[in-house]
Design a protein around this motif. Structure first.
Motif, PDB file in Angstrom:
ATOM      1  N   SER A   4       1.051  -1.131   0.174  1.00  0.00           N
ATOM      2  CA  SER A   4      -0.079  -0.054   0.079  1.00  0.00           C
ATOM      3  C   SER A   4       0.927   1.277   0.023  1.00  0.00           C
ATOM      4  N   ALA A   5       2.190   1.383   0.594  1.00  0.00           N
ATOM      5  CA  ALA A   5       2.985   2.451   0.647  1.00  0.00           C
ATOM      6  C   ALA A   5       3.775   2.579  -0.813  1.00  0.00           C
ATOM      7  N   CYS A   6       3.424   1.436  -1.753  1.00  0.00           N
ATOM      8  CA  CYS A   6       4.339   1.707  -2.848  1.00  0.00           C
ATOM      9  C   CYS A   6       3.126   2.087  -4.194  1.00  0.00           C
ATOM     10  N   SER A   7       1.888   1.923  -3.702  1.00  0.00           N
ATOM     11  CA  SER A   7       1.083   2.244  -5.011  1.00  0.00           C
ATOM     12  C   SER A   7       1.309   3.718  -5.620  1.00  0.00           C
ATOM     13  N   SER A   8       0.888   3.654  -6.801  1.00  0.00           N
ATOM     14  CA  SER A   8       1.348   4.909  -7.576  1.00  0.00           C
ATOM     15  C   SER A   8       0.354   6.068  -7.588  1.00  0.00           C
ATOM     16  N   ILE A   9       0.556   7.143  -7.693  1.00  0.00           N
ATOM     17  CA  ILE A   9      -0.115   8.284  -7.905  1.00  0.00           C
ATOM     18  C   ILE A   9      -0.097   8.888  -9.291  1.00  0.00           C
ATOM     19  N   GLU A  10      -1.076   8.760  -9.937  1.00  0.00           N
ATOM     20  CA  GLU A  10      -1.220   9.559 -11.348  1.00  0.00           C
ATOM     21  C   GLU A  10      -1.696  10.827 -11.399  1.00  0.00           C
ATOM     22  N   ILE A  11      -1.099  11.611 -12.081  1.00  0.00           N
ATOM     23  CA  ILE A  11      -1.468  12.935 -12.151  1.00  0.00           C
ATOM     24  C   ILE A  11      -2.126  13.200 -13.733  1.00  0.00           C
ATOM     25  N   ASN A 150      -6.373   0.901   2.496  1.00  0.00           N
ATOM     26  CA  ASN A 150      -6.282   0.846   4.085  1.00  0.00           C
ATOM     27  C   ASN A 150      -6.810   2.313   4.531  1.00  0.00           C
ATOM     28  N   PHE A 151      -7.953   2.341   5.400  1.00  0.00           N
ATOM     29  CA  PHE A 151      -8.475   3.707   5.574  1.00  0.00           C
ATOM     30  C   PHE A 151      -7.224   4.609   6.439  1.00  0.00           C
ATOM     31  N   LYS A 152      -6.755   3.626   7.427  1.00  0.00           N
ATOM     32  CA  LYS A 152      -5.597   4.308   8.302  1.00  0.00           C
ATOM     33  C   LYS A 152      -4.697   5.061   7.454  1.00  0.00           C
ATOM     34  N   THR A 153      -4.525   4.717   6.397  1.00  0.00           N
ATOM     35  CA  THR A 153      -3.349   5.542   5.294  1.00  0.00           C
ATOM     36  C   THR A 153      -3.819   6.324   4.485  1.00  0.00           C
ATOM     37  N   LYS A 154      -5.311   6.475   4.300  1.00  0.00           N
ATOM     38  CA  LYS A 154      -6.069   7.424   3.239  1.00  0.00           C
ATOM     39  C   LYS A 154      -5.592   8.821   3.527  1.00  0.00           C
ATOM     40  N   ASP A 155      -5.324   9.378   4.649  1.00  0.00           N
ATOM     41  CA  ASP A 155      -5.056  10.856   4.919  1.00  0.00           C
ATOM     42  C   ASP A 155      -3.604  11.193   4.084  1.00  0.00           C
ATOM     43  N   ASN A 156      -2.776  10.065   4.741  1.00  0.00           N
ATOM     44  CA  ASN A 156      -1.203  10.360   4.050  1.00  0.00           C
ATOM     45  C   ASN A 156      -1.364  10.036   2.544  1.00  0.00           C
ATOM     46  N   LYS A 157      -2.056   9.416   2.046  1.00  0.00           N
ATOM     47  CA  LYS A 157      -2.138   9.165   0.269  1.00  0.00           C
ATOM     48  C   LYS A 157      -2.755  10.203  -0.324  1.00  0.00           C
ATOM     49  N   VAL A 158      -3.821  10.759   0.369  1.00  0.00           N
ATOM     50  CA  VAL A 158      -4.250  12.111  -0.293  1.00  0.00           C
ATOM     51  C   VAL A 158      -3.421  13.105  -0.160  1.00  0.00           C
ATOM     52  N   LEU A 159      -2.539  13.458   1.133  1.00  0.00           N
ATOM     53  CA  LEU A 159      -1.497  14.382   0.887  1.00  0.00           C
ATOM     54  C   LEU A 159      -0.466  14.015   0.139  1.00  0.00           C
ATOM     55  N   LYS A 160       0.003  13.391  -0.191  1.00  0.00           N
ATOM     56  CA  LYS A 160       0.930  12.821  -1.110  1.00  0.00           C
ATOM     57  C   LYS A 160       0.313  13.117  -2.656  1.00  0.00           C
ATOM     58  N   THR A 161      -0.707  13.141  -2.858  1.00  0.00           N
ATOM     59  CA  THR A 161      -1.488  13.360  -4.077  1.00  0.00           C
ATOM     60  C   THR A 161      -1.485  14.790  -4.094  1.00  0.00           C
ATOM     61  N   VAL A 162      -1.711  15.508  -3.142  1.00  0.00           N
ATOM     62  CA  VAL A 162      -1.796  17.061  -3.250  1.00  0.00           C
ATOM     63  C   VAL A 162      -0.427  17.656  -3.436  1.00  0.00           C
ATOM     64  N   LYS A 164       1.922  16.032  -5.180  1.00  0.00           N
ATOM     65  CA  LYS A 164       2.363  15.877  -6.637  1.00  0.00           C
ATOM     66  C   LYS A 164       1.708  16.914  -7.383  1.00  0.00           C
ATOM     67  N   ILE A 165       0.364  17.103  -6.896  1.00  0.00           N
ATOM     68  CA  ILE A 165      -0.441  18.297  -7.829  1.00  0.00           C
ATOM     69  C   ILE A 165       0.171  19.478  -7.517  1.00  0.00           C
ATOM     70  N   ILE A 166       0.547  20.064  -6.514  1.00  0.00           N
ATOM     71  CA  ILE A 166       1.419  21.216  -6.336  1.00  0.00           C
ATOM     72  C   ILE A 166       2.652  21.350  -6.971  1.00  0.00           C
ATOM     73  N   VAL A 167       3.539  20.169  -6.946  1.00  0.00           N
ATOM     74  CA  VAL A 167       4.688  20.192  -7.909  1.00  0.00           C
ATOM     75  C   VAL A 167       4.473  20.186  -9.511  1.00  0.00           C
ATOM     76  N   ASP A 168       3.541  19.486  -9.930  1.00  0.00           N
ATOM     77  CA  ASP A 168       3.153  19.682 -11.391  1.00  0.00           C
ATOM     78  C   ASP A 168       2.692  21.075 -11.637  1.00  0.00           C
ATOM     79  N   PHE A 169       1.911  21.649 -10.649  1.00  0.00           N
ATOM     80  CA  PHE A 169       1.532  22.995 -11.186  1.00  0.00           C
ATOM     81  C   PHE A 169       2.717  24.016 -11.120  1.00  0.00           C
ATOM     82  N   MET A 170       3.571  24.098 -10.088  1.00  0.00           N
ATOM     83  CA  MET A 170       4.617  24.921  -9.951  1.00  0.00           C
ATOM     84  C   MET A 170       5.630  24.699 -10.957  1.00  0.00           C
ATOM     85  N   GLU A 171       5.706  23.540 -11.520  1.00  0.00           N
ATOM     86  CA  GLU A 171       6.176  23.328 -12.950  1.00  0.00           C
ATOM     87  C   GLU A 171       6.186  23.952 -13.968  1.00  0.00           C
ATOM     88  N   ASP A 172       4.763  23.837 -14.171  1.00  0.00           N
ATOM     89  CA  ASP A 172       3.909  24.701 -15.402  1.00  0.00           C
ATOM     90  C   ASP A 172       4.077  26.257 -15.227  1.00  0.00           C
TER      91      ASP A 172
END
Length: 178
Positions: A4-11, A150-162, A164-172
């Motif tokens: 679960s820690a290794c699953s990818s995040i796609e933007i 796993n619901f316990k890791t949901k908030d961490n996964k959401v924040l990691k997704t955020v 990545k979104i900020i990194v992509d936006f700042m690159e653009d």
């Protein structure tokens, strides 16, 4: 836990109405100002608001609710799903073992594991709109997609997704300002 820690995040970049033409110095998060929730969990929603603001401020933008250069709105799709996998264990005995040792492992003894296995997970999409308030048009919509098992890791996964979104936006944003 490790998987679960290794699953990818796609933007995905979508909904671009106008190109980034000017440097943006200030921003406002509409969800925070009007009390609009973007997530079903109030805790995760608060974390995303705080995390978005801190990440943008760390990249040099200033929070300005009166005259922002950039309006940010976020929402989510939280879709519970199930995945079915088939176990292709051989159904033949290990010849010789069952004849000489009745306690040795046999797939006939473990026939309950043959067949299908169903696991539950949640497909979470974090959708962030970046809007130019002057022209009232979308600069872009960035959608981050990840799986949460796993619901316990949901908030961490959401924040990691955020993140990545900020990194992509700042690159653009930096590419447009060059």
């Amino acid at each position: 836990m490790l998987l679960s820690a290794c699953s990818s995040i796609e933007i995905f970049k979508e909904n671009t109405e106008i190109p980034i033409a000017k440097p943006y110095k200030s921003f406002v998060i509409i969800n925070q100002e009007v009390g609009m929730r973007g997530f079903s969990s109030q805790f995760i929603d608060q974390q995303v608001q705080i995390h978005l603001q801190e990440a943008l401020e760390a990249n040099g933008l200033v929070y300005d609710r009166e005259h922002p250069d950039l309006v940010i709105r976020y929402t989510s799709n939280e879709d519970p799903r199930k995945r079915t996998s088939t176990n292709y264990a051989p159904t033949y005995p290990y010849w010789g073992y069952r004849v000489w040792d009745p306690w040795a492992y046999s797939n006939y003894m473990n026939s309950l594991n043959n067949g299908q296995k169903t696991t539950s997970y949640e497909l979470v999409q974090v959708i962030v709109d970046f809007i130019d308030p002057e022209k009232d048009k979308f600069l872009m919509t960035l959608t981050g997609v990840t799986e949460v098992s796993n619901f316990k890791t949901k908030d961490n996964k959401v924040l990691k997704t955020v993140d990545k979104i900020i990194v992509d936006f700042m690159e653009d944003l930096s590419i447009a300002s060059e």
